[in-house]
Design an enzyme around this catalytic site. Structure first.
Site, short mmCIF file in Angstrom:
data_model
loop_
_atom_site.label_atom_id
_atom_site.label_comp_id
_atom_site.label_asym_id
_atom_site.label_seq_id
_atom_site.Cartn_x
_atom_site.Cartn_y
_atom_site.Cartn_z
NE ARG A 15 -2.00 -1.83 3.51
CZ ARG A 15 -2.42 -2.08 4.75
NH1 ARG A 15 -3.60 -1.65 5.13
NH2 ARG A 15 -1.66 -2.75 5.59
CE LYS A 75 0.83 -2.87 9.37
NZ LYS A 75 -0.44 -3.15 10.09
CD GLU A 118 -3.44 2.09 15.53
OE1 GLU A 118 -3.22 2.59 14.42
OE2 GLU A 118 -2.56 2.00 16.41
CB SER A 134 -11.89 -3.42 10.08
OG SER A 134 -10.94 -3.07 11.05
NE ARG A 203 -21.30 -4.92 15.16
CZ ARG A 203 -21.56 -4.37 13.99
NH1 ARG A 203 -22.49 -3.43 13.87
NH2 ARG A 203 -20.91 -4.75 12.91
CB VAL A 239 -12.04 -9.46 20.31
CG1 VAL A 239 -12.89 -10.72 20.26
CG2 VAL A 239 -10.61 -9.81 20.67
CG ASN A 300 1.13 -6.73 6.18
OD1 ASN A 300 1.20 -7.94 6.42
ND2 ASN A 300 1.91 -6.14 5.30
CG MET A 301 -4.66 -10.30 7.36
SD MET A 301 -6.02 -10.78 8.43
CE MET A 301 -7.06 -11.69 7.33
N1 LIG Z 1 -4.48 -8.28 10.75
C1 LIG Z 1 -4.84 -7.26 9.99
O1 LIG Z 1 -4.32 -7.05 8.91
C2 LIG Z 1 -5.95 -6.35 10.44
C3 LIG Z 1 -6.57 -5.46 9.55
C4 LIG Z 1 -7.63 -4.66 10.02
C5 LIG Z 1 -8.03 -4.75 11.36
N2 LIG Z 1 -7.37 -5.61 12.19
C6 LIG Z 1 -7.73 -5.77 13.61
O2 LIG Z 1 -8.94 -6.47 13.75
C7 LIG Z 1 -9.43 -6.24 15.07
C8 LIG Z 1 -10.93 -5.95 15.01
O3 LIG Z 1 -11.14 -4.69 14.37
P1 LIG Z 1 -12.61 -4.10 14.13
O4 LIG Z 1 -12.44 -2.90 13.26
O5 LIG Z 1 -13.54 -5.17 13.74
O6 LIG Z 1 -12.97 -3.60 15.62
P2 LIG Z 1 -14.44 -3.23 16.13
O7 LIG Z 1 -14.24 -2.30 17.28
O8 LIG Z 1 -15.31 -2.80 15.00
O9 LIG Z 1 -15.01 -4.63 16.65
C9 LIG Z 1 -14.47 -5.31 17.74
C10 LIG Z 1 -15.59 -6.09 18.39
O10 LIG Z 1 -15.01 -6.93 19.40
C11 LIG Z 1 -15.96 -7.01 20.44
N3 LIG Z 1 -15.29 -7.55 21.62
C12 LIG Z 1 -14.43 -6.93 22.47
N4 LIG Z 1 -14.01 -7.80 23.42
C13 LIG Z 1 -14.62 -8.99 23.16
C14 LIG Z 1 -14.60 -10.28 23.76
N5 LIG Z 1 -13.85 -10.52 24.82
N6 LIG Z 1 -15.37 -11.26 23.21
C15 LIG Z 1 -16.11 -11.03 22.12
N7 LIG Z 1 -16.19 -9.83 21.50
C16 LIG Z 1 -15.44 -8.83 22.02
C17 LIG Z 1 -16.51 -5.61 20.56
O11 LIG Z 1 -17.75 -5.57 21.25
C18 LIG Z 1 -16.63 -5.19 19.09
O12 LIG Z 1 -17.92 -5.46 18.57
C19 LIG Z 1 -8.58 -5.07 15.60
O13 LIG Z 1 -7.57 -5.55 16.47
C20 LIG Z 1 -7.96 -4.49 14.35
O14 LIG Z 1 -6.76 -3.79 14.62
C21 LIG Z 1 -6.34 -6.39 11.76
#
Ligand SMILES: NC(=O)c1ccc[n+]([C@@H]2O[C@H](COP(=O)([O-])OP(=O)(O)OC[C@H]3O[C@@H](n4cnc5c(N)ncnc54)[C@H](O)[C@@H]3O)[C@@H](O)[C@H]2O)c1
Length: 378
Positions: A15, A75, A118, A134, A203, A239, A300-301
């Site tokens: 990116r 990143k 973020e 996300s 939610r 989560v 970094n999916m």
């Molecule tokens: N690996 C990657 O490339 C990549 C890319 C984008 C986002 N992410 C990560 O994905 C994760 C989720 O992002 P998002 O935008 O969906 O966040 P979000 O805030 O939209 O959703 C997170 C959800 O998790 C729930 N939650 C919190 N604790 C919980 C628990 N113990 N059990 C069940 N549910 C729980 C919350 O209620 C919320 O609905 C983040 O850590 C984000 O940084 C990773």
């Protein structure tokens, strides 16, 4: 203001933090844009498209960091990039500092102001600069999980949607936010049996309406997860607790409840991972097996689909970039209080409470840190 964009150097990252449309807007606002030659190549954007809109290309990252007052990245800065940061400079990028105390310390030492995509919030407390990535990561999570379930790739050898006479695979999505919704939507489209778990009843209500009976919603508890793991073929961890390290929703000993060669996809790995057995992986080598379970933990999916991701990300970041460039950090904060939660580090101080707690450093309110920093950008 001088705005600089270096080429991303994290492994398998394609990116770029600005598109030609963004350069045009910045130039119209009277800013000078310096971009590293080739920065857009991974996203199929040639240098000529940037220069046509008013950017100037420079050969290396050192020149970008050396000239820029505001540095835009995608990143978290790699060690050689942190070395270029300096006091009075603002960095705007994904940081994910909660699981990264060493990077936090290095950013503090740099003296720069570091604003994390973020943790920026909108008026409703949502995360507008995390959401687009996300959405991408959620969709990739199910695609990747389906692929990793294939036998030649080490999976159980199950087709997500089944066929007439053979049951569909069982997919658990833990965390029903933006990632979880998108992961579940693709799993529904692939005709799997889908269960979405979350801790927020509100939610779960929204998801129940959105899925209209095509997925089940379940309140997330340790017992509920333990009861569902034996049937699961694919578990997607999604989560998030804003700014904090991800909580563990599956512990090592609970993996023994699962079928051998089932697949775990830990999307929350960028916040430290939500499965105890997760460790960061790359697109080049995305999986490993632990306790008989395939783990996919790419940090970094969205970097795998840069043409989609670069445009989705920059559509969301550009209004904030313009505010930061036009008004500086102080001025932009005064106009948009949601940006305050994006400011993670100012002149050596950690200014986000959840990050400070996670990395074991004292928390300093943003304004206090800005006041203490005499050299700060505007
Ligand atoms: N690996 C990657 O490339 C990549 C890319 C984008 C986002 N992410 C990560 O994905 C994760 C989720 O992002 P998002 O935008 O969906 O966040 P979000 O805030 O939209 O959703 C997170 C959800 O998790 C729930 N939650 C919190 N604790 C919980 C628990 N113990 N059990 C069940 N549910 C729980 C919350 O209620 C919320 O609905 C983040 O850590 C984000 O940084 C990773």
């Amino acid at each position: 203001m001088k705005v600089g964009i270096p080429t991303e150097i994290k492994r398998d990252e394609y990116r770029v933090a600005v598109t030609p449309a963004g350069v045009r807007e910045l130039a119209v606002h009277g800013h000078e844009i310096v971009i590293q030659a080739g920065a857009g190549e991974g996203s199929a954007i040639p240098d000529s498209e940037y220069t046509a809109q008013g950017a100037r290309t420079v050969r290396d990252a050192a020149s970008v960091f050396g000239e820029a007052e505001l540095v835009l990245k995608v990143k978290e800065p790699q060690p050689e990039e942190v070395e270029h940061l300096r006091s009075g400079q603002t960095l705007f990028t994904y940081l994910h500092l909660a699981p990264a105390p060493e990077l936090t310390a290095a950013l503090c030492d740099s003296g720069a102001t570091c604003v994390a995509y973020e943790t920026v919030e909108d008026a409703r407390g949502r995360l507008p600069l995390l959401a687009p990535m996300s959405e991408v990561a959620g969709k990739i999570a199910t695609q990747a999980g389906a692929f990793m379930l294939e036998r030649p790739l080490g999976g159980r050898g199950v087709l997500l949607g089944g066929v007439p006479g053979v049951a569909a695979a069982n997919v658990l999505v833990i965390g029903g936010g933006v990632v979880g919704f998108n992961a579940a939507s693709i799993a529904i489209g692939m005709e799997a049996d889908v269960f979405v778990l979350d801790r927020s009843i509100d939610r779960l209500r929204e998801l129940d309406v959105a899925f209209a009976g095509r997925a089940s919603t379940v309140y997330s508890s340790t017992l509920a997860i333990e009861q569902m793991l034996p049937a699961a073929d694919l578990v997607i961890g999604a989560v998030l607790v804003h700014g904090a390290r991800a909580p563990y929703v599956i512990r090592r000993e609970q993996l023994t409840l699962m079928k051998e060669r089932a697949v775990l996809v830990d999307v929350s790995i960028d916040q430290g991972g939500c499965f105890e057995t997760s460790r960061p992986t790359t697109h080049s080598d995305p999986t490993y097996v632990e306790e008989g379970i395939t783990h996919y933990c790419v940090t970094n999916m969205p970097g795998a689909v840069p043409i989609t991701s670069t445009f989705a990300l920059t559509n969301a970041t550009l209004p904030y970039v313009l505010e930061l460039a036009d008004r500086g950090v102080r001025g932009a904060l005064a106009r948009d209080p949601g940006l305050r939660s994006g400011v993670n580090v100012v002149a050596g101080a950690v200014t986000h409470p959840a990050v400070a707690e996670a990395v074991g450093r004292p928390f300093t309110p943003v304004e206090e840190a800005l006041d203490a920093s005499s050299e700060h950008v505007r």
